[in-house]
Design a protein around this motif. Structure first.
Motif, mmCIF file in Angstrom:
data_model
loop_
_atom_site.group_PDB
_atom_site.id
_atom_site.type_symbol
_atom_site.label_atom_id
_atom_site.label_comp_id
_atom_site.label_asym_id
_atom_site.label_seq_id
_atom_site.Cartn_x
_atom_site.Cartn_y
_atom_site.Cartn_z
ATOM 1 N N GLY A 210 0.793 -1.218 0.000
ATOM 2 C CA GLY A 210 0.000 0.000 0.000
ATOM 3 C C GLY A 210 0.831 1.276 0.000
ATOM 4 O O GLY A 210 0.270 2.368 -0.041
ATOM 5 N N SER A 211 2.161 1.133 0.016
ATOM 6 C CA SER A 211 3.046 2.295 -0.016
ATOM 7 C C SER A 211 3.817 2.311 -1.328
ATOM 8 O O SER A 211 3.984 1.275 -1.980
ATOM 9 C CB SER A 211 4.048 2.254 1.152
ATOM 10 O OG SER A 211 3.374 2.221 2.394
ATOM 11 N N GLN A 212 4.290 3.485 -1.704
ATOM 12 C CA GLN A 212 5.140 3.569 -2.877
ATOM 13 C C GLN A 212 6.432 2.798 -2.634
ATOM 14 O O GLN A 212 6.949 2.780 -1.515
ATOM 15 C CB GLN A 212 5.508 5.021 -3.175
ATOM 16 C CG GLN A 212 4.386 5.852 -3.720
ATOM 17 C CD GLN A 212 4.853 7.297 -3.866
ATOM 18 O OE1 GLN A 212 4.479 8.154 -3.078
ATOM 19 N NE2 GLN A 212 5.673 7.546 -4.860
ATOM 20 N N VAL A 213 6.932 2.172 -3.686
ATOM 21 C CA VAL A 213 8.176 1.432 -3.531
ATOM 22 C C VAL A 213 9.270 2.077 -4.370
ATOM 23 O O VAL A 213 9.034 2.621 -5.438
ATOM 24 C CB VAL A 213 8.012 -0.049 -3.959
ATOM 25 C CG1 VAL A 213 7.046 -0.763 -3.029
ATOM 26 C CG2 VAL A 213 7.536 -0.167 -5.402
ATOM 27 N N SER A 214 10.467 2.020 -3.834
ATOM 28 C CA SER A 214 11.656 2.509 -4.528
ATOM 29 C C SER A 214 12.610 1.342 -4.680
ATOM 30 O O SER A 214 12.976 0.694 -3.688
ATOM 31 C CB SER A 214 12.322 3.634 -3.725
ATOM 32 O OG SER A 214 13.665 3.801 -4.111
ATOM 33 N N PHE A 215 13.011 1.042 -5.907
ATOM 34 C CA PHE A 215 13.927 -0.068 -6.138
ATOM 35 C C PHE A 215 15.262 0.176 -5.445
ATOM 36 O O PHE A 215 15.890 -0.767 -4.943
ATOM 37 C CB PHE A 215 14.139 -0.288 -7.632
ATOM 38 C CG PHE A 215 12.914 -0.777 -8.362
ATOM 39 C CD1 PHE A 215 11.853 -1.341 -7.676
ATOM 40 C CD2 PHE A 215 12.824 -0.682 -9.740
ATOM 41 C CE1 PHE A 215 10.720 -1.789 -8.338
ATOM 42 C CE2 PHE A 215 11.699 -1.139 -10.421
ATOM 43 C CZ PHE A 215 10.643 -1.693 -9.713
ATOM 44 N N ASN A 216 15.684 1.425 -5.403
ATOM 45 C CA ASN A 216 16.948 1.729 -4.731
ATOM 46 C C ASN A 216 16.860 1.443 -3.234
ATOM 47 O O ASN A 216 17.756 0.832 -2.649
ATOM 48 C CB ASN A 216 17.331 3.193 -4.955
ATOM 49 C CG ASN A 216 17.841 3.452 -6.367
ATOM 50 O OD1 ASN A 216 18.461 2.582 -6.972
ATOM 51 N ND2 ASN A 216 17.580 4.630 -6.897
ATOM 52 N N GLU A 217 15.772 1.893 -2.600
ATOM 53 C CA GLU A 217 15.605 1.660 -1.164
ATOM 54 C C GLU A 217 15.459 0.174 -0.869
ATOM 55 O O GLU A 217 16.020 -0.334 0.110
ATOM 56 C CB GLU A 217 14.386 2.429 -0.657
ATOM 57 C CG GLU A 217 14.572 3.939 -0.648
ATOM 58 C CD GLU A 217 13.326 4.672 -0.166
ATOM 59 O OE1 GLU A 217 12.395 3.999 0.313
ATOM 60 O OE2 GLU A 217 13.292 5.911 -0.283
ATOM 61 N N LEU A 218 14.693 -0.535 -1.697
ATOM 62 C CA LEU A 218 14.536 -1.970 -1.503
ATOM 63 C C LEU A 218 15.879 -2.677 -1.628
ATOM 64 O O LEU A 218 16.193 -3.593 -0.863
ATOM 65 C CB LEU A 218 13.550 -2.538 -2.524
ATOM 66 C CG LEU A 218 12.081 -2.173 -2.311
ATOM 67 C CD1 LEU A 218 11.245 -2.587 -3.520
ATOM 68 C CD2 LEU A 218 11.522 -2.849 -1.053
ATOM 69 N N GLY A 219 16.687 -2.225 -2.597
ATOM 70 C CA GLY A 219 17.995 -2.823 -2.783
ATOM 71 C C GLY A 219 18.894 -2.637 -1.573
ATOM 72 O O GLY A 219 19.616 -3.555 -1.168
ATOM 73 N N GLN A 220 18.837 -1.456 -0.966
ATOM 74 C CA GLN A 220 19.639 -1.196 0.225
ATOM 75 C C GLN A 220 19.205 -2.077 1.390
ATOM 76 O O GLN A 220 20.026 -2.551 2.165
ATOM 77 C CB GLN A 220 19.522 0.279 0.599
ATOM 78 C CG GLN A 220 20.195 1.220 -0.397
ATOM 79 C CD GLN A 220 19.909 2.685 -0.125
ATOM 80 O OE1 GLN A 220 19.334 3.032 0.911
ATOM 81 N NE2 GLN A 220 20.290 3.565 -1.051
ATOM 82 N N LEU A 221 17.899 -2.312 1.495
ATOM 83 C CA LEU A 221 17.376 -3.171 2.557
ATOM 84 C C LEU A 221 17.788 -4.625 2.375
ATOM 85 O O LEU A 221 18.012 -5.344 3.354
ATOM 86 C CB LEU A 221 15.845 -3.088 2.609
ATOM 87 C CG LEU A 221 15.227 -1.809 3.175
ATOM 88 C CD1 LEU A 221 13.713 -1.812 2.926
ATOM 89 C CD2 LEU A 221 15.513 -1.698 4.671
ATOM 90 N N CYS A 222 17.881 -5.054 1.116
ATOM 91 C CA CYS A 222 18.080 -6.475 0.823
ATOM 92 C C CYS A 222 19.501 -6.824 0.412
ATOM 93 O O CYS A 222 19.817 -8.011 0.239
ATOM 94 C CB CYS A 222 17.124 -6.920 -0.294
ATOM 95 S SG CYS A 222 15.404 -6.554 0.019
ATOM 96 N N GLY A 223 20.344 -5.812 0.213
ATOM 97 C CA GLY A 223 21.698 -6.084 -0.243
ATOM 98 C C GLY A 223 21.766 -6.428 -1.714
ATOM 99 O O GLY A 223 22.583 -7.263 -2.126
ATOM 100 N N LEU A 224 20.890 -5.802 -2.515
ATOM 101 C CA LEU A 224 20.854 -6.054 -3.952
ATOM 102 C C LEU A 224 20.933 -4.717 -4.694
ATOM 103 O O LEU A 224 20.527 -3.690 -4.157
ATOM 104 C CB LEU A 224 19.555 -6.761 -4.351
ATOM 105 C CG LEU A 224 19.304 -8.159 -3.793
ATOM 106 C CD1 LEU A 224 17.849 -8.558 -4.022
ATOM 107 C CD2 LEU A 224 20.240 -9.173 -4.435
ATOM 108 N N ASP A 225 21.423 -4.739 -5.923
ATOM 109 C CA ASP A 225 21.379 -3.513 -6.717
ATOM 110 C C ASP A 225 19.971 -3.336 -7.280
ATOM 111 O O ASP A 225 19.185 -4.279 -7.344
ATOM 112 C CB ASP A 225 22.419 -3.540 -7.836
ATOM 113 C CG ASP A 225 22.186 -4.669 -8.821
ATOM 114 O OD1 ASP A 225 21.285 -4.554 -9.670
ATOM 115 O OD2 ASP A 225 22.905 -5.683 -8.726
ATOM 116 N N SER A 226 19.666 -2.118 -7.704
ATOM 117 C CA SER A 226 18.290 -1.795 -8.104
ATOM 118 C C SER A 226 17.836 -2.597 -9.323
ATOM 119 O O SER A 226 16.665 -2.956 -9.440
ATOM 120 C CB SER A 226 18.151 -0.293 -8.373
ATOM 121 O OG SER A 226 19.024 0.117 -9.408
ATOM 122 N N LYS A 227 18.763 -2.891 -10.242
ATOM 123 C CA LYS A 227 18.390 -3.670 -11.423
ATOM 124 C C LYS A 227 18.008 -5.096 -11.051
ATOM 125 O O LYS A 227 17.075 -5.675 -11.608
ATOM 126 C CB LYS A 227 19.537 -3.675 -12.439
ATOM 127 C CG LYS A 227 19.747 -2.337 -13.132
ATOM 128 C CD LYS A 227 20.808 -2.430 -14.213
ATOM 129 C CE LYS A 227 20.962 -1.101 -14.939
ATOM 130 N NZ LYS A 227 22.012 -1.171 -15.996
#
Length: 373
Positions: A210-227
């Motif tokens: 229900g919230s906007q997602v940012s691939f960059n922020e998700l990547g930082q949380l998970c240890g992955l690059d945005s791509k």
């Protein structure tokens, strides 16, 4: 037995000269649906694409040998067809060479099945997407009042068939579903090297429903690059675990134009990912659970009822937001989703000023039938 809306649609397309393609997540009842009207019919040949010998059978098959294998069978069902290499060409061979046979293929992952059938089967197929059991299917099964009473239960445990029919065992079944089936097709894909990171990504998405997602922020949380995050999200969409909702924008500079929200097709799976099966009275995320429930059920309703509409959410840079915007026949309708009918909601004046002929409705558990039936 709970009747599924796709049953009559598929029955109506039998022996019309085209293959029938049925896709959806594992364990949502695709095979059960087909067996409900074929049963143990002697004219039906069932093949399972998960089995190695079936995969090998189709690897170098000819029309002549197919005819010999099918024999007198009139209906050929290929389950989990996405596991068979070059499945589109194999299905085309059957439909072109043995037109008297009704071919049905099911698949639990679109990234293999859809990509490999669209071009070979152009003009030769009927396609249907199947979801976990829907609110409206359960209303048909035991009535509106009963299903509305069960909404708090559905918010926690969802609508997977096994979960619905095995009351008292919901947590165990959802753990099995999420552990054994949820990632099976994704992890079988050779480029997925870090399943632990995939799980972290899913958990992050679950917490941000229900919230906007940012691939960059998700990547930082998970240890992955945005791509890589984007690639994993696409795969999770194509295996029917999650789906994206895009933002609506036409007139205002400050409307968010390329943002996304992500939802789960099933609340139970969402809660299994974060291992939280507390009842809604003891949860701080009931608003997110309700929004995920209503959005996913609306998707099911629109698909099963063949309604042709566009849908988005709306938000500005100043964080003015509407949960769901729908356009049908040129008419815009904005919807806010509130768990309690007492919660106040109003259409942002900026939206009304920009789209003056739009309508506005608040959807709560009290009037949910107006939105899903």
């Amino acid at each position: 037995m709970i009747d599924r809306f796709l049953t009559e649609k598929i029955k109506a397309k039998l022996f019309k000269g085209k293959a029938i393609i049925l896709t959806g997540a594992r364990q949502i009842g695709k095979t059960t649906l087909l067996k409900s009207f074929f049963g143990s019919d002697e004219e039906v040949l069932w093949l399972n694409g998960d089995e190695v010998d079936v995969q090998e059978l189709f690897s170098t098959i000819s029309a002549t040998r197919l005819k010999a294998i099918f024999g007198q069978k009139k209906i050929i069902v290929i389950d989990e067809a996405q596991r068979i290499k070059d499945i589109g060409l194999r299905l085309k061979l059957i439909t072109d060479s043995i037109p008297e046979v009704q071919l049905i293929a099911t698949g639990s992952s679109a990234f293999e099945l859809a990509n490999h059938i669209n071009e070979p089967l152009t003009g030769r197929k009927w396609e249907y997407k199947m979801f976990p059991i829907s609110f409206s299917e359960m209303v048909q099964h035991h009535g509106l009042l009963e299903e509305k009473r069960l909404i708090p239960h559905r918010l926690v445990y969802g609508y997977y068939p096994d979960v619905i029919v095995n009351q008292g065992n919901e947590v165990e079944l959802l753990k099995q579903l999420s552990d054994s089936y949820l990632y099976k097709d994704i992890l079988a894909w050779e480029q997925i090297q870090k399943p632990d990171k995939l799980l972290k990504l899913l958990q992050a998405l679950a917490f941000q429903v229900g919230s906007q997602v940012s691939f960059n922020e998700l990547g930082q949380l998970c240890g992955l690059d945005s791509k890589t995050v984007e690639k994993y999200i696409v795969l999770l969409e194509q295996t029917y675990v999650i789906f994206r909702l895009s933002s609506f924008s036409r007139n205002l500079r400050n409307e968010l134009k390329n943002s996304k929200k992500i939802y789960f097709y099933d609340n139970g799976i969402r809660n299994a990912v974060i291992a939280n099966f507390n009842q809604i009275e003891n949860r701080a995320d009931v608003g997110a659970l309700w929004e995920n429930f209503v959005v996913s059920e609306r998707i099911k309703f629109l698909n099963y009822s063949d309604k042709w509409v566009n849908y988005w959410y709306w938000r500005t840079k100043e964080q003015k937001e509407i949960d769901w915007v729908e356009e049908a026949n040129g008419q815009l309708t904005a919807f806010e989703f509130k768990w309690s009918a007492l919660a106040k909601a109003k259409l942002p004046q900026l939206f009304l000023k920009t789209y003056p002929n739009s309508q506005f409705k608040v959807i709560s558990k009290e009037n949910i039938d107006e939105f899903l039936l």
